[in-house]
Design a protein around this motif. Structure first.
Motif: not given
Length: 507
Positions: A210-219
């Motif tokens: 998913e996008c957040a897995g790579c592009h979300d710093a918190a994740k």
């Protein structure tokens, strides 16, 4: 296939013509998640009739249960096009119809099935809501992340190869090193997501899809980090000699200004190759001179090699990176002032540049250049020059304000020892502070490096004089120097504004 479906949606990031926007700013609405992308495909054909579409990719991926072929075309079995419901570019009218027919159609069918759905026909502004910031950011593929991929048992070498580099760097071969990863973000998404999905299909632990897995710093901050990563062996040298072209009028054997560069030491100080090789993803790790030439060329945005090395604000540049280091608290106390108050930094260039005659043919002989660089670097100091602390006054009494306050008692030796301790294990400080008493220049700026520099009052008069517009009075000079140092180094005892801790009141 399930993984193909998920890959399609993920690749839609590229096909939709997306804009990734920055983080939260005061006074602005809360940014969207990393899955938020902006669809502005038709903008390339002219002015848009409606604002761009806000599309939550992760939300839709979940809604279609990871079936990417719900939105994207799958060809030749597993080959997925990142474009939405088409395999190639279409005319603007056709693209508009594809989006409207398929998006609204899906929403209508979902609603008819009594399920929660998206906007229906006529609710244009629900999708065409215009730009919005998101927390989405480019993933910093650092040493830890690279090592986790390179050492994974799921990333095996190609048949007949010992290294697994070509699994990601697909142009790399045993015969010729080529560390290009992807020419653009579409190709990058294809490689990463498809590999993660392929591994997932074997029921093994895998990376994000998913996008957040790579592009979300918190994740990402929740992921395992390898603290002590072994040096990456990619055929790079330990040291190299940077040799500028000889001036046309120069004699053949005239000394040249070369730079012995410690590549190995610099590798240890940065967390990824792209810290210097800033286009590493699409260009690999070529020599700087491949893109930046003496006259500049298009591949290097017409930034000359001299500019590339000396740009003061660019982190990819030598000077820019070193300037950023000077802003660290343990360095800023001296360097904040040195940059602004020192008249000249004669000899500063010689810290990197060495004037020397070169053996014939050295420019064509990489091994010889590397050997020369190693020899020069081995002769450089490895530790700061030892200070004769016994020659430094233990306390200096400053009485410039003694009419109103008690004289200030400056613990000179204690301050020097504390600063020296902060530099003790710094190879960078050792390299640049190698001159005797170099550290003294942090306060005794513009004075010859000496264990007994002239007093501040030698240059700064008690009252301000219009001799030199940049030269403050003695009182101002003390305050700028002392308070500035405490402020920039974050010293709280005493703080830079704690007047009476330095100036005891007279009884």
């Amino acid at each position: 296939m399930r993984w193909v479906g998920i890959l399609c949606l993920s690749l839609g990031v590229a096909g939709f013509g997306l804009n990734a926007l920055g983080g939260k700013q005061e006074g602005k609405p809360e940014p969207g998640g990393a899955g938020l992308i902006l669809i502005d495909t038709l903008a390339a054909s002219g002015k848009l009739s409606y604002p761009v579409v806000r599309f939550d990719h992760d939300k839709h991926t979940k809604a279609v249960e990871n079936k990417c072929d719900s939105c994207h075309t799958v060809a030749e079995g597993n080959k997925v096009t990142p474009l939405f419901k088409r395999q190639a570019s279409e005319d603007p009218g056709r693209i508009k119809a594809i989006y409207h027919d398929n998006c609204i159609g899906c929403h209508q069918r979902t609603a008819q099935a009594d399920k929660k759905s998206g906007p229906q026909s006529g609710e244009c502004r629900s999708c065409h809501a215009g730009p919005r910031d998101s927390v989405r950011e480019v993933i910093p593929f650092d040493k830890s992340l690279h090592y986790r991929h390179a050492s994974s048992k799921m990333v095996q070498p190609a048949p007949g190869q010992k290294e697994n580099c070509s699994k990601c760097h697909t142009q790399d071969t045993p015969e010729k090193r080529n560390l290009i990863f992807a020419k653009n973000k579409e190709e990058a998404h294809t490689k990463c997501v498809s590999c993660h999905l392929e591994i997932a299909s074997t029921k093994q632990p895998t990376g994000p899809v998913e996008c957040a897995g790579c592009h979300d710093a918190a994740k990402r901050s929740t992921y395992k980090v390898i603290a002590d990563v072994p040096r990456l062996e990619a055929g790079q040298t330990d040291a190299m000699l940077l040799v500028p072209p000889a001036p046309k009028s120069a004699a053949k054997d005239a000394p040249r200004s070369v730079v012995p560069f410690d590549h190995k030491a610099h590798e240890a100080k940065v967390n990824r190759c792209s810290a210097c090789h800033h286009d590493a993803r699409s260009k690999g790790v070529p020599a700087c001179s491949q893109c930046h030439t003496p006259g500049g060329k298009e591949e290097g945005a017409f930034i000359t090699i001299e500019q590339a090395m000396h740009r003061p604000m660019a982190m990819e540049s030598c000077i820019g990176c070193h300037n950023a280091k000077k802003a660290d608290p343990q360095c800023a106390g001296c360097h904040e002032f040195l940059g602004r108050t020192t008249k000249s930094q004669e000899g500063a260039c010689a810290k990197c540049h060495v004037q020397m005659p070169l053996p014939e043919g050295v420019e064509q002989n990489k091994a010889l250049r590397n050997s020369l660089a190693q020899t020069i670097l081995e002769g450089k100091p490895k530790k700061d020059a030892a200070l004769r602390l016994d020659e430094i006054p233990e306390v200096v009494e400053i009485g410039v304000l003694s009419k109103e306050y008690q004289p200030s008692k400056f613990p000179h030796r204690k301050v020097v020892k504390k600063i020296a301790a902060g530099m003790e294990n710094s190879t960078l400080a050792a390299y640049f502070h190698s001159s005797p008493n170099a550290m003294c220049a942090g306060c005794h700026h513009n004075a010859p490096a000496s264990a007994n520099p002239p007093a501040c009052a030698t240059c700064h008069s008690k009252e301000f004089q219009e001799v030199d517009g940049r030269k403050p009075s003695l009182k101002t000079a003390y305050h700028q120097q002392c308070m500035g140092c405490h402020k920039h180094m974050g010293i709280q005892k005493p703080a830079d504004t704690a007047c009476v801790e330095c100036h005891a009141k007279k009884e």
